[in-house]
Design a protein around this motif. Structure first.
Motif, PDB file in Angstrom:
ATOM      1  N   LYS A  47       5.430  -2.037  -5.535  1.00 25.72           N
ATOM      2  CA  LYS A  47       4.860  -0.690  -5.658  1.00 25.72           C
ATOM      3  C   LYS A  47       3.671  -0.511  -4.720  1.00 25.72           C
ATOM      4  O   LYS A  47       3.018  -1.464  -4.295  1.00 25.72           O
ATOM      5  N   TRP A  48       3.407   0.753  -4.410  1.00 20.39           N
ATOM      6  CA  TRP A  48       2.192   1.164  -3.735  1.00 20.39           C
ATOM      7  C   TRP A  48       1.278   1.796  -4.789  1.00 20.39           C
ATOM      8  O   TRP A  48       1.736   2.595  -5.627  1.00 20.39           O
ATOM      9  N   VAL A  49      -0.006   1.467  -4.739  1.00 25.81           N
ATOM     10  CA  VAL A  49      -0.979   2.007  -5.690  1.00 25.81           C
ATOM     11  C   VAL A  49      -1.938   2.916  -4.931  1.00 25.81           C
ATOM     12  O   VAL A  49      -2.629   2.476  -4.005  1.00 25.81           O
ATOM     13  N   LEU A  50      -1.963   4.197  -5.307  1.00 26.11           N
ATOM     14  CA  LEU A  50      -2.767   5.211  -4.613  1.00 26.11           C
ATOM     15  C   LEU A  50      -4.023   5.525  -5.395  1.00 26.11           C
ATOM     16  O   LEU A  50      -3.974   5.731  -6.625  1.00 26.11           O
ATOM     17  N   ASP A  51      -5.141   5.585  -4.670  1.00 23.96           N
ATOM     18  CA  ASP A  51      -6.421   5.974  -5.248  1.00 23.96           C
ATOM     19  C   ASP A  51      -7.144   6.910  -4.282  1.00 23.96           C
ATOM     20  O   ASP A  51      -7.164   6.658  -3.068  1.00 23.96           O
ATOM     21  N   THR A  67      -8.558   8.328   0.822  1.00 28.50           N
ATOM     22  CA  THR A  67      -7.495   7.976  -0.111  1.00 28.50           C
ATOM     23  C   THR A  67      -6.736   6.779   0.442  1.00 28.50           C
ATOM     24  O   THR A  67      -6.366   6.751   1.619  1.00 28.50           O
ATOM     25  N   THR A  68      -6.513   5.786  -0.401  1.00 25.22           N
ATOM     26  CA  THR A  68      -5.855   4.559   0.041  1.00 25.22           C
ATOM     27  C   THR A  68      -4.586   4.300  -0.750  1.00 25.22           C
ATOM     28  O   THR A  68      -4.423   4.792  -1.882  1.00 25.22           O
ATOM     29  N   ALA A  69      -3.691   3.551  -0.137  1.00 25.37           N
ATOM     30  CA  ALA A  69      -2.492   3.059  -0.817  1.00 25.37           C
ATOM     31  C   ALA A  69      -2.382   1.572  -0.507  1.00 25.37           C
ATOM     32  O   ALA A  69      -2.273   1.188   0.658  1.00 25.37           O
ATOM     33  N   ARG A  70      -2.429   0.747  -1.529  1.00 25.84           N
ATOM     34  CA  ARG A  70      -2.347  -0.701  -1.336  1.00 25.84           C
ATOM     35  C   ARG A  70      -1.073  -1.229  -2.000  1.00 25.84           C
ATOM     36  O   ARG A  70      -0.607  -0.702  -3.009  1.00 25.84           O
ATOM     37  N   GLY A 107       7.123   3.816  -5.331  1.00 25.22           N
ATOM     38  CA  GLY A 107       7.875   2.816  -4.594  1.00 25.22           C
ATOM     39  C   GLY A 107       8.007   3.172  -3.128  1.00 25.22           C
ATOM     40  O   GLY A 107       7.526   4.213  -2.656  1.00 25.22           O
ATOM     41  N   ASP A 108       8.697   2.307  -2.383  1.00 27.03           N
ATOM     42  CA  ASP A 108       8.931   2.558  -0.958  1.00 27.03           C
ATOM     43  C   ASP A 108       9.708   3.845  -0.733  1.00 27.03           C
ATOM     44  O   ASP A 108       9.571   4.482   0.324  1.00 27.03           O
TER      45      ASP A 108
END
Length: 418
Positions: A183-187, A175-178, A256-257
């Protein structure tokens, strides 16, 4: 409980013994009557698994069962017992790890009941690993938003660490967060994401930097349950039902952060704190369950007559139970020593002791349940006796929070390191 077996329970500091007396009095006054109301007995006798499970809703806990648990918790909270293990600033009594270990053992030694349900991991003495995480790692805003509402059961924080391709080795999670703008986008996908059926938020661990296998670069995010892109696909049916172990897919989930719990890239510190908080509680619970199984087997062997003499007269009955009693005494020493060390040192300094206590106590519970079943013969195998329920639950502990093999590796590392 036999007089000999009870002796080890009594050998605790006076203030802890007083709490146990308070607990027993509360159970008799408030919990046992609640168990007997209406048809509540169905949740604890041979009907328990079916009564507790909503099979039409994917195997999650039935609403009636959870409502009964909530009533028990509400009564325990009003009595000042639910938050016993929490710091005073959170409404608790600041109980030590040693005190909690003794209490957990005692509650499980009382057998199956509303006072302490291992299957749901809900007890009149609460266990709050996610609350502890927010208290120790959260910002002031996160503490305000989550701690008291969680203690009042107005919201819940699920735990999303394990993945389909990665169980005990969290350093290789996919699982990544970019970062995209602000914003952070999680997949990714989470497996056995415990507590999702009643969660308002999910604590999702994702890689934010670094490479697979590196402990640094993983971050913990508090993600709203209703965030677009977060989907509970189904719940895994398990050896022990009902289930709250969800398969969760995250696709383009944006936060968000302010969703980051703890430090960026240092989320594994939270995971370690979580598992250590749970492992020592599990060890004490398993020890109590093992002692309960021995108590019940001894009682049966004393009352049962086979071949014209009491069953316990056979050494084939005596010796296995005597060995298990010995194991209980030995494991109790390890569990209480480890709990006491947790009160004196940082949890990472005694991780090998936590591993020792946990893997051995969990295995002992399964061995004791199996032996009690064998001692009681055909009746022991039925669901009219508690052993199958205890075995199925505690068998899970030999895998969750780190498998036996992972915990033995921790012990071996300490043994061989320079």
């Amino acid at each position: 409980m036999t007089e000999q077996l009870a002796a080890s329970v009594d050998a605790v500091p006076g203030e802890i013994a007083e709490v146990i007396e308070e607990i027993d009095a509360f159970i008799e006054a408030e919990i046992r009557p609640l168990e007997r109301e209406g048809d509540n007995a169905r949740f604890f006798d041979h009907r328990r698994e079916h009564a507790r499970t909503d099979f039409d809703a994917g195997g999650i806990p039935a609403a009636e069962w959870e409502a009964l648990l909530e009533e028990m918790v509400s009564r325990a909270d009003r009595a000042g017992l639910w938050r016993y293990g929490l710091p005073e600033e959170l409404g608790g009594r600041g109980a030590s790890n040693l005190a909690l270990a003794v209490v957990r053992e005692h509650l499980n030694r009382l057998g199956i009941g509303l006072h302490n349900d291992p299957q749901s991991e809900i007890s009149m003495i609460g266990n709050f690993p996610t609350v502890i995480l927010v208290h120790e790692f959260g910002s002031d805003a996160q503490k305000h938003a989550f701690i008291e509402p969680a203690l009042r059961r107005e919201l819940g924080l699920a735990f999303g660490l394990t993945e389909p391709g990665h169980g005990s080795d969290a350093t290789r999670l996919e699982t990544t967060a970019r970062r995209e703008g602000e914003k952070w986008v999680l997949d990714g996908t989470k497996r056995f994401n415990s507590g999702m059926h009643r969660a308002s938020h999910d604590l999702v661990f994702a890689r934010t930097s670094g490479s697979p296998g590196e402990p640094r670069g993983i971050t913990a995010f508090v993600v709203p349950r209703d965030a677009p892109g977060l989907d509970v696909q189904f719940y895994w049916w398990t050896f022990n039902m009902p289930t709250d172990h969800a398969e969760v897919e995250l696709e383009g989930v944006r936060v968000g952060d302010d969703a980051i719990l703890g430090e960026l890239d240092r989320g594994l510190a939270l995971a370690q704190r979580f598992v250590h908080e749970n492992r020592i509680r599990q060890a004490a619970s398993s020890l109590g369950a093992a002692a309960f199984c021995i108590d019940e087997a001894v009682k049966w062997a004393r009352e049962r007559t086979v071949g014209g003499k009491p069953l316990w007269r056979n050494q084939g009955i005596q010796f296995p139970l005597a060995e298990l009693w010995t194991e209980c005494e030995l494991v109790r020493g390890v569990v209480r020593k480890t709990a006491a060390e947790l009160d004196r040192q940082h949890h990472m300094q005694v991780t090998h002791l936590v591993a020792m206590a946990n893997y051995r106590a969990n295995r002992l519970a399964c061995e004791a349940a199996d032996r009690a079943m064998q001692t009681c013969g055909g009746m022991g195998y039925t669901r009219h006796m508690p052993f199958e329920h205890i075995y199925r639950h505690h068998r899970r502990y030999r895998i969750t929070e780190g498998t036996e093999e992972v915990q033995l590796r921790k012990v071996a590392y300490e043994l061989f390191r320079e």
